[in-house]
Design a protein around this motif. Sequence first.
Motif, PDB file in Angstrom:
ATOM      1  N   SER A   9       0.849  -1.189   0.000  1.00 41.97           N
ATOM      2  CA  SER A   9       0.000   0.000   0.000  1.00 41.97           C
ATOM      3  C   SER A   9       0.888   1.244   0.000  1.00 41.97           C
ATOM      4  O   SER A   9       2.110   1.160   0.205  1.00 41.97           O
ATOM      5  CB  SER A   9      -0.899   0.006   1.241  1.00 41.97           C
ATOM      6  N   ASN A  10       0.282   2.415  -0.199  1.00 48.79           N
ATOM      7  CA  ASN A  10       1.059   3.658  -0.192  1.00 48.79           C
ATOM      8  C   ASN A  10       1.764   3.858   1.149  1.00 48.79           C
ATOM      9  O   ASN A  10       2.910   4.281   1.198  1.00 48.79           O
ATOM     10  CB  ASN A  10       0.154   4.854  -0.479  1.00 48.79           C
ATOM     11  N   ILE A  11       1.084   3.539   2.242  1.00 50.67           N
ATOM     12  CA  ILE A  11       1.679   3.714   3.564  1.00 50.67           C
ATOM     13  C   ILE A  11       2.850   2.753   3.753  1.00 50.67           C
ATOM     14  O   ILE A  11       3.907   3.141   4.276  1.00 50.67           O
ATOM     15  CB  ILE A  11       0.618   3.530   4.661  1.00 50.67           C
ATOM     16  N   GLN A  12       2.700   1.514   3.312  1.00 51.89           N
ATOM     17  CA  GLN A  12       3.797   0.550   3.429  1.00 51.89           C
ATOM     18  C   GLN A  12       5.000   0.971   2.592  1.00 51.89           C
ATOM     19  O   GLN A  12       6.144   0.840   3.024  1.00 51.89           O
ATOM     20  CB  GLN A  12       3.328  -0.837   3.009  1.00 51.89           C
ATOM     21  N   ILE A  13       4.731   1.492   1.400  1.00 56.35           N
ATOM     22  CA  ILE A  13       5.821   1.974   0.536  1.00 56.35           C
ATOM     23  C   ILE A  13       6.518   3.160   1.190  1.00 56.35           C
ATOM     24  O   ILE A  13       7.743   3.262   1.203  1.00 56.35           O
ATOM     25  CB  ILE A  13       5.296   2.345  -0.862  1.00 56.35           C
ATOM     26  N   ALA A  14       5.725   4.058   1.766  1.00 55.73           N
ATOM     27  CA  ALA A  14       6.290   5.239   2.423  1.00 55.73           C
ATOM     28  C   ALA A  14       7.193   4.841   3.586  1.00 55.73           C
ATOM     29  O   ALA A  14       8.283   5.399   3.750  1.00 55.73           O
ATOM     30  CB  ALA A  14       5.157   6.146   2.914  1.00 55.73           C
ATOM     31  N   LEU A  15       6.753   3.881   4.385  1.00 53.36           N
ATOM     32  CA  LEU A  15       7.579   3.427   5.505  1.00 53.36           C
ATOM     33  C   LEU A  15       8.865   2.770   5.007  1.00 53.36           C
ATOM     34  O   LEU A  15       9.933   2.964   5.576  1.00 53.36           O
ATOM     35  CB  LEU A  15       6.789   2.454   6.379  1.00 53.36           C
ATOM     36  N   LYS A  16       8.761   2.006   3.935  1.00 55.77           N
ATOM     37  CA  LYS A  16       9.929   1.312   3.389  1.00 55.77           C
ATOM     38  C   LYS A  16      10.937   2.289   2.799  1.00 55.77           C
ATOM     39  O   LYS A  16      12.147   2.123   2.960  1.00 55.77           O
ATOM     40  CB  LYS A  16       9.469   0.323   2.312  1.00 55.77           C
ATOM     41  N   GLN A  17      10.437   3.329   2.117  1.00 57.91           N
ATOM     42  CA  GLN A  17      11.315   4.261   1.416  1.00 57.91           C
ATOM     43  C   GLN A  17      11.621   5.524   2.224  1.00 57.91           C
ATOM     44  O   GLN A  17      12.272   6.435   1.718  1.00 57.91           O
ATOM     45  CB  GLN A  17      10.704   4.652   0.072  1.00 57.91           C
ATOM     46  N   PHE A  18      11.140   5.586   3.460  1.00 56.63           N
ATOM     47  CA  PHE A  18      11.364   6.748   4.328  1.00 56.63           C
ATOM     48  C   PHE A  18      10.864   8.038   3.677  1.00 56.63           C
ATOM     49  O   PHE A  18      11.560   9.051   3.642  1.00 56.63           O
ATOM     50  CB  PHE A  18      12.846   6.870   4.720  1.00 56.63           C
ATOM     51  N   ARG A  19       9.658   7.975   3.150  1.00 56.47           N
ATOM     52  CA  ARG A  19       9.007   9.143   2.542  1.00 56.47           C
ATOM     53  C   ARG A  19       7.608   9.285   3.123  1.00 56.47           C
ATOM     54  O   ARG A  19       7.086   8.381   3.765  1.00 56.47           O
ATOM     55  CB  ARG A  19       8.906   8.965   1.026  1.00 56.47           C
ATOM     56  N   SER A  20       6.983  10.406   2.848  1.00 52.43           N
ATOM     57  CA  SER A  20       5.605  10.632   3.282  1.00 52.43           C
ATOM     58  C   SER A  20       4.656   9.832   2.391  1.00 52.43           C
ATOM     59  O   SER A  20       4.913   9.643   1.196  1.00 52.43           O
ATOM     60  CB  SER A  20       5.280  12.122   3.165  1.00 52.43           C
ATOM     61  N   HIS A  21       3.541   9.384   2.986  1.00 48.62           N
ATOM     62  CA  HIS A  21       2.580   8.638   2.155  1.00 48.62           C
ATOM     63  C   HIS A  21       1.944   9.550   1.110  1.00 48.62           C
ATOM     64  O   HIS A  21       1.516   9.098   0.062  1.00 48.62           O
ATOM     65  CB  HIS A  21       1.520   7.943   3.031  1.00 48.62           C
ATOM     66  N   GLU A  22       1.904  10.851   1.372  1.00 47.47           N
ATOM     67  CA  GLU A  22       1.390  11.799   0.367  1.00 47.47           C
ATOM     68  C   GLU A  22       2.358  11.907  -0.814  1.00 47.47           C
ATOM     69  O   GLU A  22       1.932  12.044  -1.965  1.00 47.47           O
ATOM     70  CB  GLU A  22       1.169  13.175   0.995  1.00 47.47           C
ATOM     71  N   THR A  23       3.647  11.820  -0.542  1.00 47.02           N
ATOM     72  CA  THR A  23       4.645  11.829  -1.616  1.00 47.02           C
ATOM     73  C   THR A  23       4.490  10.583  -2.477  1.00 47.02           C
ATOM     74  O   THR A  23       4.528  10.664  -3.720  1.00 47.02           O
ATOM     75  CB  THR A  23       6.066  11.893  -1.017  1.00 47.02           C
ATOM     76  N   ILE A  24       4.294   9.442  -1.830  1.00 45.66           N
ATOM     77  CA  ILE A  24       4.099   8.195  -2.574  1.00 45.66           C
ATOM     78  C   ILE A  24       2.828   8.287  -3.405  1.00 45.66           C
ATOM     79  O   ILE A  24       2.793   7.859  -4.566  1.00 45.66           O
ATOM     80  CB  ILE A  24       4.048   6.990  -1.618  1.00 45.66           C
ATOM     81  N   ARG A  25       1.782   8.865  -2.829  1.00 42.39           N
ATOM     82  CA  ARG A  25       0.515   9.041  -3.560  1.00 42.39           C
ATOM     83  C   ARG A  25       0.739   9.877  -4.822  1.00 42.39           C
ATOM     84  O   ARG A  25       0.207   9.559  -5.890  1.00 42.39           O
ATOM     85  CB  ARG A  25      -0.495   9.715  -2.636  1.00 42.39           C
ATOM     86  N   THR A  26       1.535  10.933  -4.695  1.00 40.58           N
ATOM     87  CA  THR A  26       1.843  11.782  -5.856  1.00 40.58           C
ATOM     88  C   THR A  26       2.633  10.995  -6.895  1.00 40.58           C
ATOM     89  O   THR A  26       2.355  11.099  -8.104  1.00 40.58           O
ATOM     90  CB  THR A  26       2.640  13.020  -5.403  1.00 40.58           C
ATOM     91  N   HIS A  27       3.614  10.204  -6.458  1.00 41.93           N
ATOM     92  CA  HIS A  27       4.378   9.385  -7.401  1.00 41.93           C
ATOM     93  C   HIS A  27       3.457   8.403  -8.134  1.00 41.93           C
ATOM     94  O   HIS A  27       3.586   8.218  -9.353  1.00 41.93           O
ATOM     95  CB  HIS A  27       5.479   8.607  -6.681  1.00 41.93           C
ATOM     96  N   VAL A  28       2.531   7.785  -7.402  1.00 39.90           N
ATOM     97  CA  VAL A  28       1.601   6.838  -8.032  1.00 39.90           C
ATOM     98  C   VAL A  28       0.729   7.566  -9.061  1.00 39.90           C
ATOM     99  O   VAL A  28       0.497   7.044 -10.159  1.00 39.90           O
ATOM    100  CB  VAL A  28       0.748   6.111  -6.965  1.00 39.90           C
ATOM    101  N   LYS A  29       0.270   8.765  -8.738  1.00 41.70           N
ATOM    102  CA  LYS A  29      -0.527   9.548  -9.700  1.00 41.70           C
ATOM    103  C   LYS A  29       0.270   9.832 -10.967  1.00 41.70           C
ATOM    104  O   LYS A  29      -0.245   9.723 -12.084  1.00 41.70           O
ATOM    105  CB  LYS A  29      -0.969  10.876  -9.077  1.00 41.70           C
TER     106      LYS A  29
END
Length: 116
Positions: free
Chosen positions: A23-43
Amino acid sequence: MSQPATLTATEREVLDDVARGLSNIQIALKQFRSHETIRTHVKHILAKLKARNRAHAVAIAHDIGIFRCPLPHLPTTQEIPRRVSPQGRARCEPGKPGRAASAPARRGVRHRRGPR
């Protein structure tokens, strides 16, 4: 013919984790980024690949060869072994579907509901 989508290294890393089912939150925790940043990357990934959703983006990326391996580390499936009794017979008796032959009868067992 249009050019294939070019993803940044970070977008490829996010897409690889999306392909693993994170999920976006799991990716964020793994990559040390915000889940909002991951959401933007996915978009951005969805827009660049012209994908409808995450699964479609993974399928498109696989088809155009973005991933380094044939399938992005997806688990292989195996046939589920069938449990057999020591005598070599199936565990259920004929005529009684779903009941194990050695299962004791449940008579007189009462279940309490709610607090007393």
